[in-house]
Design a protein around this motif. Structure first.
Motif, short mmCIF file in Angstrom:
data_model
loop_
_atom_site.label_atom_id
_atom_site.label_comp_id
_atom_site.label_asym_id
_atom_site.label_seq_id
_atom_site.Cartn_x
_atom_site.Cartn_y
_atom_site.Cartn_z
N PRO A 39 9.09 -2.08 1.68
CA PRO A 39 9.97 -1.61 2.76
C PRO A 39 10.61 -0.27 2.42
N PHE A 40 10.55 0.15 1.15
CA PHE A 40 11.16 1.41 0.73
C PHE A 40 10.10 2.47 0.43
N ALA A 41 8.91 2.35 0.99
CA ALA A 41 7.81 3.28 0.72
C ALA A 41 8.18 4.72 1.07
N ALA A 47 11.22 10.64 -2.86
CA ALA A 47 11.63 10.86 -4.25
C ALA A 47 10.49 11.48 -5.05
N TYR A 48 9.28 11.02 -4.82
CA TYR A 48 8.10 11.57 -5.50
C TYR A 48 7.94 13.05 -5.17
N TYR A 49 8.00 13.38 -3.87
CA TYR A 49 7.83 14.79 -3.48
C TYR A 49 8.95 15.66 -4.04
N CYS A 50 10.16 15.14 -4.07
CA CYS A 50 11.28 15.89 -4.64
C CYS A 50 11.08 16.09 -6.14
N ASP A 111 10.22 14.48 5.43
CA ASP A 111 9.16 14.72 6.42
C ASP A 111 7.78 14.58 5.78
N ALA A 112 7.62 15.08 4.56
CA ALA A 112 6.34 14.95 3.85
C ALA A 112 6.02 13.49 3.58
N ALA A 113 7.03 12.71 3.22
CA ALA A 113 6.83 11.28 2.97
C ALA A 113 6.41 10.57 4.26
N ARG A 114 7.11 10.86 5.33
CA ARG A 114 6.79 10.24 6.63
C ARG A 114 5.37 10.61 7.06
N ALA A 115 5.02 11.88 6.90
CA ALA A 115 3.68 12.36 7.28
C ALA A 115 2.61 11.70 6.42
N ALA A 116 2.87 11.55 5.12
CA ALA A 116 1.89 10.92 4.22
C ALA A 116 1.64 9.48 4.64
N LEU A 117 2.71 8.78 4.99
CA LEU A 117 2.54 7.38 5.42
C LEU A 117 1.80 7.31 6.76
N LYS A 118 2.10 8.25 7.63
CA LYS A 118 1.46 8.27 8.94
C LYS A 118 -0.04 8.55 8.84
N ARG A 119 -0.43 9.52 8.00
CA ARG A 119 -1.85 9.84 7.91
C ARG A 119 -2.60 8.92 6.95
N GLY A 120 -1.90 8.18 6.15
CA GLY A 120 -2.55 7.25 5.25
C GLY A 120 -2.50 7.75 3.82
N ILE A 121 -2.39 6.84 2.91
CA ILE A 121 -2.18 7.16 1.50
C ILE A 121 -3.38 7.91 0.92
N ASP A 122 -4.59 7.55 1.26
CA ASP A 122 -5.77 8.23 0.70
C ASP A 122 -5.75 9.72 1.04
#
Length: 128
Positions: A39-41, A47-50, A111-122
């Protein structure tokens, strides 16, 4: 970082956090395996991108890399395979790190985190 009595078993994560390339590689492997259960993805990815943003101060990178490294270590206080409870310790470590450095996690990181989840992890990993 020197080990001390109050380290509470974080030494493997501390060692791993010093090896940024290993953190990058292992982070994406583990995230792919468990993203549906987290739930905290989005917070984890922000945090990873930062942590890997060259504009982020070193002390902030260190705190976030430690939290991300704790997420990827194969053993921790609550084994990740336990339904519902397995990631509570990971979430607590991440929440603490984020609280400590929240002002450095920018809207761009979120925004980068949200976009990464939206387009898929791969796809997110490929653009990393």
């Amino acid at each position: 970082m020197a080990s001390s009595d109050h380290s509470m078993g974080f030494e493997p994560a501390d060692r791993l956090a010093r090896d940024q390339e290993s953190v990058r590689r292992r982070f994406w492997i583990k995230l792919k395996q468990v993203v549906a259960q987290l739930p905290f993805a989005e917070d984890l990815l922000a945090a990873y991108y930062c942590a890997f943003d060259k504009e982020t101060p070193r002390h902030v990178q260190a705190a976030l890399l430690g939290a991300v490294a704790y997420f990827i270590v194969p053993f921790d206080f609550m084994p990740d395979v336990l339904p519902l409870l397995g990631f509570t310790d990971d979430a607590a470590v991440l929440a603490t790190a984020i609280r400590m450095v929240a002002s450095h996690i920018t809207q761009e990181h979120r925004d980068a985190a949200r976009a990464a989840l939206k387009r898929g992890i791969d796809t997110a990993e490929a653009t990393e």
